[in-house]
Scaffold this motif. Structure first.
Motif, PDB file in Angstrom:
ATOM      1  N   TYR A 123      33.290  71.573  20.694  1.00 21.45           N
ATOM      2  CA  TYR A 123      32.697  70.259  20.963  1.00 21.45           C
ATOM      3  C   TYR A 123      31.979  69.731  19.719  1.00 21.45           C
ATOM      4  O   TYR A 123      32.133  68.552  19.351  1.00 21.45           O
ATOM      5  CB  TYR A 123      31.726  70.383  22.138  1.00 21.45           C
ATOM      6  CG  TYR A 123      30.834  69.189  22.362  1.00 21.45           C
ATOM      7  CD1 TYR A 123      31.260  68.084  23.090  1.00 21.45           C
ATOM      8  CD2 TYR A 123      29.529  69.172  21.841  1.00 21.45           C
ATOM      9  CE1 TYR A 123      30.428  66.992  23.284  1.00 21.45           C
ATOM     10  CE2 TYR A 123      28.695  68.090  22.038  1.00 21.45           C
ATOM     11  CZ  TYR A 123      29.143  67.000  22.757  1.00 21.45           C
ATOM     12  OH  TYR A 123      28.319  65.930  22.951  1.00 21.45           O
ATOM     13  N   ASN A 171      33.102  66.341  17.265  1.00 19.02           N
ATOM     14  CA  ASN A 171      32.171  65.243  16.997  1.00 19.02           C
ATOM     15  C   ASN A 171      31.805  65.171  15.518  1.00 19.02           C
ATOM     16  O   ASN A 171      31.594  64.070  14.981  1.00 19.02           O
ATOM     17  CB  ASN A 171      30.923  65.412  17.862  1.00 19.02           C
ATOM     18  CG  ASN A 171      31.181  65.043  19.304  1.00 19.02           C
ATOM     19  OD1 ASN A 171      31.456  63.901  19.632  1.00 19.02           O
ATOM     20  ND2 ASN A 171      31.105  66.029  20.192  1.00 19.02           N
ATOM     21  N   SER A 172      31.741  66.306  14.852  1.00 25.31           N
ATOM     22  CA  SER A 172      31.445  66.319  13.415  1.00 25.31           C
ATOM     23  C   SER A 172      32.553  65.628  12.625  1.00 25.31           C
ATOM     24  O   SER A 172      32.284  64.910  11.649  1.00 25.31           O
ATOM     25  CB  SER A 172      31.259  67.755  12.928  1.00 25.31           C
ATOM     26  OG  SER A 172      30.149  68.364  13.549  1.00 25.31           O
ATOM     27  N   TYR A 192      22.947  65.719  12.910  1.00 28.22           N
ATOM     28  CA  TYR A 192      23.618  66.062  14.169  1.00 28.22           C
ATOM     29  C   TYR A 192      23.670  67.581  14.360  1.00 28.22           C
ATOM     30  O   TYR A 192      23.337  68.091  15.434  1.00 28.22           O
ATOM     31  CB  TYR A 192      25.026  65.478  14.175  1.00 28.22           C
ATOM     32  CG  TYR A 192      25.831  65.824  15.407  1.00 28.22           C
ATOM     33  CD1 TYR A 192      25.612  65.170  16.610  1.00 28.22           C
ATOM     34  CD2 TYR A 192      26.823  66.808  15.363  1.00 28.22           C
ATOM     35  CE1 TYR A 192      26.340  65.474  17.746  1.00 28.22           C
ATOM     36  CE2 TYR A 192      27.558  67.129  16.487  1.00 28.22           C
ATOM     37  CZ  TYR A 192      27.310  66.459  17.673  1.00 28.22           C
ATOM     38  OH  TYR A 192      28.041  66.776  18.793  1.00 28.22           O
ATOM     39  N   SER A 200      28.006  61.804  22.320  1.00 30.49           N
ATOM     40  CA  SER A 200      29.205  62.284  21.630  1.00 30.49           C
ATOM     41  C   SER A 200      29.773  61.158  20.771  1.00 30.49           C
ATOM     42  O   SER A 200      30.263  60.157  21.301  1.00 30.49           O
ATOM     43  CB  SER A 200      30.259  62.738  22.650  1.00 30.49           C
ATOM     44  OG  SER A 200      31.525  62.879  22.039  1.00 30.49           O
ATOM     45  N   PRO A 201      29.710  61.262  19.449  1.00 32.15           N
ATOM     46  CA  PRO A 201      30.287  60.221  18.578  1.00 32.15           C
ATOM     47  C   PRO A 201      31.764  59.978  18.866  1.00 32.15           C
ATOM     48  O   PRO A 201      32.234  58.834  18.777  1.00 32.15           O
ATOM     49  CB  PRO A 201      30.082  60.798  17.169  1.00 32.15           C
ATOM     50  CG  PRO A 201      28.911  61.712  17.303  1.00 32.15           C
ATOM     51  CD  PRO A 201      29.034  62.314  18.668  1.00 32.15           C
ATOM     52  N   ALA A 202      32.478  61.023  19.216  1.00 31.83           N
ATOM     53  CA  ALA A 202      33.907  60.869  19.526  1.00 31.83           C
ATOM     54  C   ALA A 202      34.113  59.969  20.735  1.00 31.83           C
ATOM     55  O   ALA A 202      35.014  59.109  20.749  1.00 31.83           O
ATOM     56  CB  ALA A 202      34.531  62.245  19.774  1.00 31.83           C
ATOM     57  N   TYR A 203      33.285  60.142  21.764  1.00 25.72           N
ATOM     58  CA  TYR A 203      33.411  59.304  22.960  1.00 25.72           C
ATOM     59  C   TYR A 203      32.946  57.879  22.687  1.00 25.72           C
ATOM     60  O   TYR A 203      33.591  56.910  23.121  1.00 25.72           O
ATOM     61  CB  TYR A 203      32.599  59.894  24.108  1.00 25.72           C
ATOM     62  CG  TYR A 203      32.576  59.001  25.323  1.00 25.72           C
ATOM     63  CD1 TYR A 203      33.747  58.715  26.021  1.00 25.72           C
ATOM     64  CD2 TYR A 203      31.386  58.415  25.759  1.00 25.72           C
ATOM     65  CE1 TYR A 203      33.740  57.872  27.130  1.00 25.72           C
ATOM     66  CE2 TYR A 203      31.372  57.578  26.872  1.00 25.72           C
ATOM     67  CZ  TYR A 203      32.545  57.314  27.548  1.00 25.72           C
ATOM     68  OH  TYR A 203      32.536  56.478  28.634  1.00 25.72           O
ATOM     69  N   ASN A 222      40.148  64.000  21.380  1.00 21.51           N
ATOM     70  CA  ASN A 222      39.402  63.579  22.564  1.00 21.51           C
ATOM     71  C   ASN A 222      40.084  63.963  23.868  1.00 21.51           C
ATOM     72  O   ASN A 222      39.461  63.874  24.934  1.00 21.51           O
ATOM     73  CB  ASN A 222      39.166  62.067  22.528  1.00 21.51           C
ATOM     74  CG  ASN A 222      38.118  61.679  21.507  1.00 21.51           C
ATOM     75  OD1 ASN A 222      37.235  62.477  21.181  1.00 21.51           O
ATOM     76  ND2 ASN A 222      38.211  60.479  20.977  1.00 21.51           N
ATOM     77  N   ILE A 272      37.920  66.790  25.307  1.00 19.86           N
ATOM     78  CA  ILE A 272      36.480  66.681  25.518  1.00 19.86           C
ATOM     79  C   ILE A 272      36.059  66.618  26.992  1.00 19.86           C
ATOM     80  O   ILE A 272      35.075  67.267  27.373  1.00 19.86           O
ATOM     81  CB  ILE A 272      35.899  65.495  24.711  1.00 19.86           C
ATOM     82  CG1 ILE A 272      35.894  65.854  23.232  1.00 19.86           C
ATOM     83  CG2 ILE A 272      34.483  65.170  25.161  1.00 19.86           C
ATOM     84  CD1 ILE A 272      35.188  64.865  22.335  1.00 19.86           C
TER      85      ILE A 272
END
Length: 384
Positions: free
Chosen positions: A22, A26-27, A45, A180-183, A362, A365
């Motif tokens: 996870y 996001n990184s 982060y 979550s930066p990805a979301y 994603n 996730i």
């Protein structure tokens, strides 16, 4: 079933692996989209995440506090996501998932073949038929498929509410999603990928936790829904196999035949509706979503992942294990392809110049979030 110390140790390692995955996903999004601040943001982060996590575990507030934060968080983010979708001009984005989905919807509504029409970036849709169907109500009612994200956020919130017992657990998983930066990137660019796998996670919960396939004598609904889920995205076959194959194996001969026939019939009808207007065979061969989605990695790797999913299906014993292994295997599928791209094109082209679409990460996730919640909050319930 008695859980040995060795089982607990293995489970603990798995929990931290899921959490590490996870953080890695996001990184990557911070590195790519953080622009001039990507390194400070990444450091913040990586440092802040474990600190906040430890504090969250150590501090115990009254239930009403967690409950209030949980529901207010859902309410606020739902309307923020709607507003963000409203003010963001999709044509200004260098991401065309929303556009490809709308192109497919318009084509079906106009009686056209949906897979040879370019979107706003000049690319063709790779969306499978059922995802286009899912996007239709949002396009027809609100004028944009981007609102699909907002309502799938409500679906995920409902799943969290049903799966976890306390509001502290529920709030923790919700915060993992909202931070979550990805979301957040998915919501901003009106992408449907995350929503697609929230739906798949919801189906997995419905099948395993509610319908209990092993005990029902006529699994017609499961077969029907499984066919629809498979026709949202090819990679959905991984969680489907892990969740259902062993259950299918346990059916008697009559149940197997009934399940298979209904699955094939459902898939056949949907595919016919979407492909009936294809001009000719050559157009179908050159312009179809199965070829586009299947071209992301070598065929032997796709076969290998399916074999692994089959093996896992006969090993999993709980909903947690289904969700956990689905998330990890989906991540591995994308990560291996990611490494292949880096080896072939180099890091700069792969990540910075977008030779590889990071959004594919994603897919895992929604499964990872539920797994993290289970692993760190529900250790006493893992094998129920």
């Amino acid at each position: 079933m008695e859980i040995t110390k060795s089982d607990k140790d293995i489970q603990g390692v798995k929990d931290y692996i899921v959490l590490f995955i996870y953080i890695v996903i996001n990184s990557l999004f911070i590195i790519k989209y953080g622009e001039n601040y990507n390194i400070p943001l990444l450091v913040f982060y990586v440092v802040a995440f474990p600190v906040f996590g430890l504090l969250y575990f150590k501090i115990n507030l009254r239930t009403v506090v967690y409950k209030s934060l949980f529901f207010s968080g859902i309410f606020c983010f739902f309307f923020i996501s709607i507003y963000l979708n409203y003010i963001t001009d999709g044509n200004s984005l260098n991401v065309d998932r929303w556009s490809a989905l709308e192109v497919g919807i318009k084509a079906i509504l106009n009686g056209e073949y949906p897979y040879n029409i370019p979107d706003h970036m000049g690319r063709e849709s790779s969306n499978l038929p059922v995802l286009i169907i899912i996007g239709m109500p949002f396009y027809l009612l609100f004028g944009s498929v981007g609102y699909l994200q907002s309502f799938c956020f409500l679906l995920f919130s409902y799943l969290v509410f049903k799966i976890f017992n306390t509001y502290k657990e529920r709030l923790a998983v919700l915060l993992l999603l909202l931070f979550s930066p990805a979301y957040l990137w998915e919501v901003y660019v009106k992408s449907d990928l995350f929503s697609n796998f929230i739906i798949i996670a919801g189906f997995t919960y419905l099948v395993w936790g509610k319908l209990n396939v092993k005990k029902i004598s006529k699994p017609d609904l499961v077969s029907f829904l499984a066919a629809l889920v498979m026709l949202t995205r090819l990679s959905s076959v991984i969680p489907l196999i892990i969740a259902l194959l062993r259950k299918f194996y346990d059916f008697n001969a009559k149940e197997k035949i009934r399940f298979a026939l209904l699955f094939i019939l459902t898939a056949g009808v949907v595919i016919y509706i979407f492909f009936q207007n294809v001009p000719d065979l050559n157009t179908f061969i050159k312009h179809n979503p199965f070829m586009i989605q299947g071209a992301k990695q070598p065929l032997f790797l796709s076969i290998l992942y399916i074999v692994i999913a089959v093996f896992l299906s006969f090993k999993v014993k709980s909903f947690y294990e289904v969700i956990c292994w689905s998330g990890m295997l989906l991540f591995v599928c994308v990560f291996v392809a990611f490494l292949i791209y880096i080896a072939k094109y180099g890091y700069t082209n792969t990540v910075i110049n977008s030779f590889f679409d990071l959004s594919f990460f994603n897919m895992s996730i929604p499964f990872l979030l539920i797994s993290i919640g289970y692993g760190f909050f529900k250790n006493n319930h893992l094998r129920q």
